[in-house]
Write a protein that holds these residues in place. Structure first.
Motif, PDB file in Angstrom:
ATOM      1  N   GLY A   1       0.773  -1.367  -0.167  1.00 32.06           N
ATOM      2  CA  GLY A   1       0.008  -0.022  -0.088  1.00 32.06           C
ATOM      3  C   GLY A   1       0.891   1.275   0.043  1.00 32.06           C
ATOM      4  O   GLY A   1       1.722   1.355   0.822  1.00 32.06           O
ATOM      5  N   ILE A   2       0.756   2.116  -0.981  1.00 35.67           N
ATOM      6  CA  ILE A   2       1.300   3.148  -1.010  1.00 35.67           C
ATOM      7  C   ILE A   2       1.189   4.237   0.124  1.00 35.67           C
ATOM      8  O   ILE A   2       2.092   5.059   0.397  1.00 35.67           O
ATOM      9  CB  ILE A   2       0.889   4.153  -2.336  1.00 35.67           C
ATOM     10  N   ASP A   3       0.141   3.955   0.883  1.00 35.31           N
ATOM     11  CA  ASP A   3      -0.004   4.804   2.125  1.00 35.31           C
ATOM     12  C   ASP A   3       0.117   4.164   3.264  1.00 35.31           C
ATOM     13  O   ASP A   3      -0.097   4.476   4.619  1.00 35.31           O
ATOM     14  CB  ASP A   3      -1.575   5.619   2.125  1.00 35.31           C
ATOM     15  N   ASN A   4       0.819   3.045   3.253  1.00 41.75           N
ATOM     16  CA  ASN A   4       1.187   2.151   4.264  1.00 41.75           C
ATOM     17  C   ASN A   4       2.591   1.842   4.748  1.00 41.75           C
ATOM     18  O   ASN A   4       3.051   0.721   3.995  1.00 41.75           O
ATOM     19  CB  ASN A   4       0.175   0.867   4.269  1.00 41.75           C
ATOM     20  N   TRP A   5       3.155   2.404   5.655  1.00 36.43           N
ATOM     21  CA  TRP A   5       4.574   2.057   5.714  1.00 36.43           C
ATOM     22  C   TRP A   5       4.999   2.047   7.215  1.00 36.43           C
ATOM     23  O   TRP A   5       5.458   3.152   7.932  1.00 36.43           O
ATOM     24  CB  TRP A   5       5.539   3.181   4.913  1.00 36.43           C
ATOM     25  N   PRO A   6       4.490   1.253   7.679  1.00 38.99           N
ATOM     26  CA  PRO A   6       4.422   0.997   9.321  1.00 38.99           C
ATOM     27  C   PRO A   6       5.886   0.830   9.884  1.00 38.99           C
ATOM     28  O   PRO A   6       6.708   0.521   9.163  1.00 38.99           O
ATOM     29  CB  PRO A   6       3.736  -0.281   9.581  1.00 38.99           C
ATOM     30  N   ILE A   7       6.127   1.329  11.083  1.00 38.50           N
ATOM     31  CA  ILE A   7       7.024   1.259  11.747  1.00 38.50           C
ATOM     32  C   ILE A   7       7.113  -0.102  12.513  1.00 38.50           C
ATOM     33  O   ILE A   7       6.213  -0.399  13.139  1.00 38.50           O
ATOM     34  CB  ILE A   7       7.324   2.462  12.950  1.00 38.50           C
ATOM     35  N   ALA A   8       8.184  -0.798  12.512  1.00 38.77           N
ATOM     36  CA  ALA A   8       8.371  -2.228  13.161  1.00 38.77           C
ATOM     37  C   ALA A   8       6.960  -2.948  13.093  1.00 38.77           C
ATOM     38  O   ALA A   8       6.300  -3.382  14.044  1.00 38.77           O
ATOM     39  CB  ALA A   8       8.784  -1.954  14.671  1.00 38.77           C
ATOM     40  N   PRO A   9       6.676  -3.327  11.862  1.00 38.31           N
ATOM     41  CA  PRO A   9       5.327  -4.145  11.855  1.00 38.31           C
ATOM     42  C   PRO A   9       5.850  -5.574  12.354  1.00 38.31           C
ATOM     43  O   PRO A   9       6.731  -6.126  12.095  1.00 38.31           O
ATOM     44  CB  PRO A   9       5.008  -4.195  10.533  1.00 38.31           C
ATOM     45  N   ARG A  10       4.544  -6.416  12.649  1.00 39.19           N
ATOM     46  CA  ARG A  10       4.692  -7.760  13.235  1.00 39.19           C
ATOM     47  C   ARG A  10       5.009  -8.554  11.904  1.00 39.19           C
ATOM     48  O   ARG A  10       3.663  -9.181  11.353  1.00 39.19           O
ATOM     49  CB  ARG A  10       3.753  -8.447  14.095  1.00 39.19           C
ATOM     50  N   ILE A  11       5.987  -8.669  11.242  1.00 41.40           N
ATOM     51  CA  ILE A  11       6.282  -9.653  10.148  1.00 41.40           C
ATOM     52  C   ILE A  11       7.299 -10.792  10.339  1.00 41.40           C
ATOM     53  O   ILE A  11       8.235 -10.507  11.062  1.00 41.40           O
ATOM     54  CB  ILE A  11       6.475  -8.858   8.846  1.00 41.40           C
ATOM     55  N   LEU A  12       7.406 -11.723   9.812  1.00 42.42           N
ATOM     56  CA  LEU A  12       8.206 -12.782   9.624  1.00 42.42           C
ATOM     57  C   LEU A  12       8.170 -13.334  11.187  1.00 42.42           C
ATOM     58  O   LEU A  12       9.401 -13.749  11.747  1.00 42.42           O
ATOM     59  CB  LEU A  12       9.706 -12.518   9.305  1.00 42.42           C
ATOM     60  N   GLU A  13       7.204 -13.351  12.169  1.00 35.40           N
ATOM     61  CA  GLU A  13       7.415 -13.774  13.275  1.00 35.40           C
ATOM     62  C   GLU A  13       6.792 -15.219  13.265  1.00 35.40           C
ATOM     63  O   GLU A  13       5.835 -15.868  13.871  1.00 35.40           O
ATOM     64  CB  GLU A  13       6.452 -12.975  14.262  1.00 35.40           C
ATOM     65  N   ASP A  14       7.753 -16.113  12.791  1.00 32.81           N
ATOM     66  CA  ASP A  14       7.454 -17.427  12.910  1.00 32.81           C
ATOM     67  C   ASP A  14       7.541 -18.272  14.446  1.00 32.81           C
ATOM     68  O   ASP A  14       8.364 -17.796  14.952  1.00 32.81           O
ATOM     69  CB  ASP A  14       8.662 -18.361  11.936  1.00 32.81           C
ATOM     70  N   HIS A  15       6.574 -18.921  14.826  1.00 32.94           N
ATOM     71  CA  HIS A  15       6.614 -19.702  15.995  1.00 32.94           C
ATOM     72  C   HIS A  15       6.990 -21.152  15.692  1.00 32.94           C
ATOM     73  O   HIS A  15       6.340 -21.630  14.920  1.00 32.94           O
ATOM     74  CB  HIS A  15       5.105 -19.503  16.651  1.00 32.94           C
ATOM     75  N   TYR A  16       8.371 -21.409  16.332  1.00 37.86           N
ATOM     76  CA  TYR A  16       8.921 -22.686  16.133  1.00 37.86           C
ATOM     77  C   TYR A  16       8.410 -23.853  17.012  1.00 37.86           C
ATOM     78  O   TYR A  16       8.369 -23.679  17.976  1.00 37.86           O
ATOM     79  CB  TYR A  16      10.579 -22.393  16.060  1.00 37.86           C
ATOM     80  N   SER A  17       7.971 -24.617  16.160  1.00 39.81           N
ATOM     81  CA  SER A  17       7.517 -26.192  16.763  1.00 39.81           C
ATOM     82  C   SER A  17       8.964 -27.066  17.241  1.00 39.81           C
ATOM     83  O   SER A  17       9.953 -26.700  16.895  1.00 39.81           O
ATOM     84  CB  SER A  17       6.566 -26.835  15.906  1.00 39.81           C
ATOM     85  N   VAL A  18       8.461 -28.115  17.736  1.00 37.04           N
ATOM     86  CA  VAL A  18       9.674 -28.945  18.159  1.00 37.04           C
ATOM     87  C   VAL A  18       9.992 -29.521  16.873  1.00 37.04           C
ATOM     88  O   VAL A  18      11.290 -29.876  16.710  1.00 37.04           O
ATOM     89  CB  VAL A  18       9.098 -30.332  18.934  1.00 37.04           C
ATOM     90  N   LEU A  19       9.247 -29.895  15.950  1.00 42.14           N
ATOM     91  CA  LEU A  19       9.602 -30.317  14.643  1.00 42.14           C
ATOM     92  C   LEU A  19      10.778 -29.393  14.119  1.00 42.14           C
ATOM     93  O   LEU A  19      11.841 -29.860  13.515  1.00 42.14           O
ATOM     94  CB  LEU A  19       8.505 -30.591  13.686  1.00 42.14           C
ATOM     95  N   ASP A  20      10.524 -28.286  13.857  1.00 41.95           N
ATOM     96  CA  ASP A  20      11.079 -27.346  13.396  1.00 41.95           C
ATOM     97  C   ASP A  20      12.933 -27.178  14.151  1.00 41.95           C
ATOM     98  O   ASP A  20      13.649 -27.064  13.461  1.00 41.95           O
ATOM     99  CB  ASP A  20      10.720 -25.768  13.515  1.00 41.95           C
ATOM    100  N   ALA A  21      12.569 -27.317  15.377  1.00 42.02           N
ATOM    101  CA  ALA A  21      13.938 -27.306  16.404  1.00 42.02           C
ATOM    102  C   ALA A  21      14.630 -28.520  15.970  1.00 42.02           C
ATOM    103  O   ALA A  21      15.816 -28.453  16.012  1.00 42.02           O
ATOM    104  CB  ALA A  21      13.559 -27.352  17.757  1.00 42.02           C
ATOM    105  N   VAL A  22      14.106 -29.635  15.770  1.00 41.53           N
ATOM    106  CA  VAL A  22      14.755 -30.873  15.216  1.00 41.53           C
ATOM    107  C   VAL A  22      15.627 -30.617  13.947  1.00 41.53           C
ATOM    108  O   VAL A  22      16.666 -30.841  13.843  1.00 41.53           O
ATOM    109  CB  VAL A  22      14.046 -32.046  15.372  1.00 41.53           C
ATOM    110  N   VAL A  23      14.691 -30.166  13.119  1.00 45.97           N
ATOM    111  CA  VAL A  23      15.292 -29.884  11.657  1.00 45.97           C
ATOM    112  C   VAL A  23      16.599 -28.850  11.836  1.00 45.97           C
ATOM    113  O   VAL A  23      17.538 -29.109  11.425  1.00 45.97           O
ATOM    114  CB  VAL A  23      14.159 -29.298  10.699  1.00 45.97           C
ATOM    115  N   PHE A  24      16.135 -27.793  12.710  1.00 48.61           N
ATOM    116  CA  PHE A  24      17.258 -26.829  12.921  1.00 48.61           C
ATOM    117  C   PHE A  24      18.538 -27.119  13.543  1.00 48.61           C
ATOM    118  O   PHE A  24      19.927 -26.940  13.104  1.00 48.61           O
ATOM    119  CB  PHE A  24      16.696 -25.729  13.869  1.00 48.61           C
TER     120      PHE A  24
END
Ligand code: AHR
Length: 502
Positions: free
Chosen positions: A308-331
């Motif tokens: 959005g041309i009029d939408n440039w937020p400060i510190a938006p909540r983006i890329l806030e993945d919540h990692y599971s046990v499965l994710d941590a094992v792969v990690f």
């Protein structure tokens, strides 16, 4: 099912560089603002840095921290981020469609790094800028005084140089999404000119040229060859970036992400060594794996993306993945893959550190907590010392759609001659069977089991959240024992285990 390993401290892959346990802080979402920096938070110090976050970053054990991006750096004007705060401009960040206030800049970040005890690794903007601006920044950071920019740094409150050793020559310049995206040939020339100029100013710099932003890029392989053909003599590292996610329910392949990382590293090494051979060079280029993690990128494109041309937020909540046990094992398995290549991967940065695809989460005015991925990182960083060892692993295979037949178990061991301490890291990728693992430790002499800890859960999707921040943690693996120089340990299905030996 069972699997077997032989550990021998004489068979070394290579010394483990502490830079393998690096992190990455990008001006992105709530990473800096409302992440590491939140003036007014009950734990914030006079500089606005949350001390609860500082404590967790220290516990995580991160060495070098890459800054300030990422995609952000390709539109960044570093001069905006220094000098009196009230005069710093607010700018559009085109990479993340946000407003950058520049309230935290180079000086503030260095103050924070001193609190967490990490080293600064800077990236220069080779997207919208070039050689001149890279030189300006280097003069500002590394020249003692007596010139316009070094005196400006001193006037801004830092008498001594930042003395930044490690520099990235741009970010993901192979990616069409990157501001100033270039062909391999164009980038190779620009990176070489920038590297030569920067070394003319400070010959001791360690420079990282951009490799591919993933192994799946259509230009992968050829990009590395062309870029290194230009830059070989003028850089020390080529970067690798890799993010993994479970796609279309293909859990078997997701669990084998480390196989992809292994192949990626080995292919980049082969390409770099090919250029070495063609040039008849004595020099060897190492890998800086300066972005790696589990990241649900599909979710970002589907849900998070700000527009959005009029939408440039400060510190938006983006890329806030919540990692599971499965994710941590792969990690954890990705860390095993990095260590298995310690001879050539001598620098790496977990992307990222706080709130944004991060091992640490925060809530404004509220707590900071450890995601599931915090545990394999902190434990590996603490225990993997000395040298990584070449193992003889015998394990059954299982089929994956992505990578063919892969071993059910992956592992790496480390040994520190100085202290005599060793560690073994293990992942069981089977979704339904536990593995009885035997590890022949005879060549280590009389070793003692100090601790065995496992990350697993009957519910693979559980995570640590604001409401339940301690749901997932490492648990002692009580099955581990050493009898006659052989360690036996049960690895539950989908689990990551660390064994500490003294
Ligand atoms: O870490 C998030 C982003 O991933 C970085 O900004 C970019 O370099 C990569 O594509």
């Amino acid at each position: 099912i069972s699997a077997h390993l032989t550990v021998d401290p004489h068979f070394r892959i290579g010394a483990i560089d502490r830079r393998l346990f690096g992190g990455f802080v990008e001006h992105l979402g709530r990473h800096v603002y409302d992440g590491i920096y939140e003036p007014g938070h009950p734990s914030a110090d006079a500089d606005g840095f949350r001390q609860d976050v500082v404590a967790l970053v220290k516990e995580l054990g991160v060495s070098t921290i890459r800054y300030p991006g990422g995609n952000f750096v390709s539109g960044f004007r570093w001069e905006d981020s220094v000098g009196p705060r009230a005069e710093r401009p607010r700018r559009l960040d085109l990479a993340w469609h946000s407003t950058e206030t520049n309230e935290v800049g180079l000086h503030e970040f260095q103050t924070w790094l001193e609190q967490v005890g990490s080293e600064l690794m800077l990236a220069v903007n080779l997207g919208t800028r070039g050689v001149a601006e890279a030189l300006d920044l280097l003069e500002y950071t590394n020249i003692r005084g007596g010139t316009a920019l070094s005196e400006s740094r001193r006037a801004n409150g830092r008498d001594l140089p930042f003395d930044v050793r490690m520099w990235c020559l741009g970010n993901e310049m192979d990616g069409p999404w990157q501001l100033g995206h270039r062909s391999a040939d164009d980038y190779g020339k620009l990176a070489t000119q920038t590297a030569k100029a920067m070394r003319q100013l400070d010959p001791e710099l360690q420079l990282v040229v951009c490799g591919s932003s993933s192994r799946a890029m259509p230009t992968f392989g050829e990009w590395e060859r062309v870029v290194l053909t230009h830059a070989y003599d003028d850089v020390d590292y080529i970067s690798c970036h890799a993010y993994y996610e479970e796609k279309a329910g293909d859990r078997a392949s997701f669990l084998a992400s480390g196989v992809d990382m292994d192949r990626f590293i080995e292919e980049v090494v082969a390409t770099a060594d090919h250029v070495k051979a063609v040039r008849g060079s004595d020099k060897t280029i190492d890998i800086s794996f300066d972005e790696w993690n589990v990241w649900y990128i599909e979710r970002y494109h589907g849900v998070d993306k700000v527009t959005g041309i009029d939408n440039w937020p400060i510190a938006p909540r983006i890329l806030e993945d919540h990692y599971s046990v499965l994710d941590a094992v792969v990690f954890g398995s990705l860390m095993i893959s990095l260590l298995k290549h310690a001879d050539r991967v001598t620098s790496a940065s977990l992307a990222q550190l706080v709130n944004v695809i991060a091992p640490i989460m925060t809530e404004p005015g509220g707590p900071a907590w450890r995601q599931t991925t915090f545990f394999p990182f902190a434990t590996t960083s603490r225990l993997a010392r000395g040298a990584a060892l070449q193992l003889k692993l015998e394990a059954p295979l299982y089929d994956t759609a992505q990578y063919g037949a892969v071993p059910v178990v992956d592992s790496v061991a480390t040994h520190d001659d100085a202290s005599g301490a060793s560690a073994v890291f293990l992942v069981n990728r089977s979704q339904d069977e536990s593995v009885t693992m035997t590890v022949d430790l005879a060549t280590l002499g009389a070793v003692r089991l100090v601790a065995a800890e496992t990350l697993s859960d009957d519910e693979l999707d559980v995570a640590n959240t604001l409401d339940d921040p301690e749901r997932v943690a490492l648990h002692p693996n009580t099955s581990a024992r050493i009898v006659d120089g052989v360690l036996t340990v049960e690895l539950p299905p989908v689990s990551w285990t660390a064994i500490e030996l003294a």
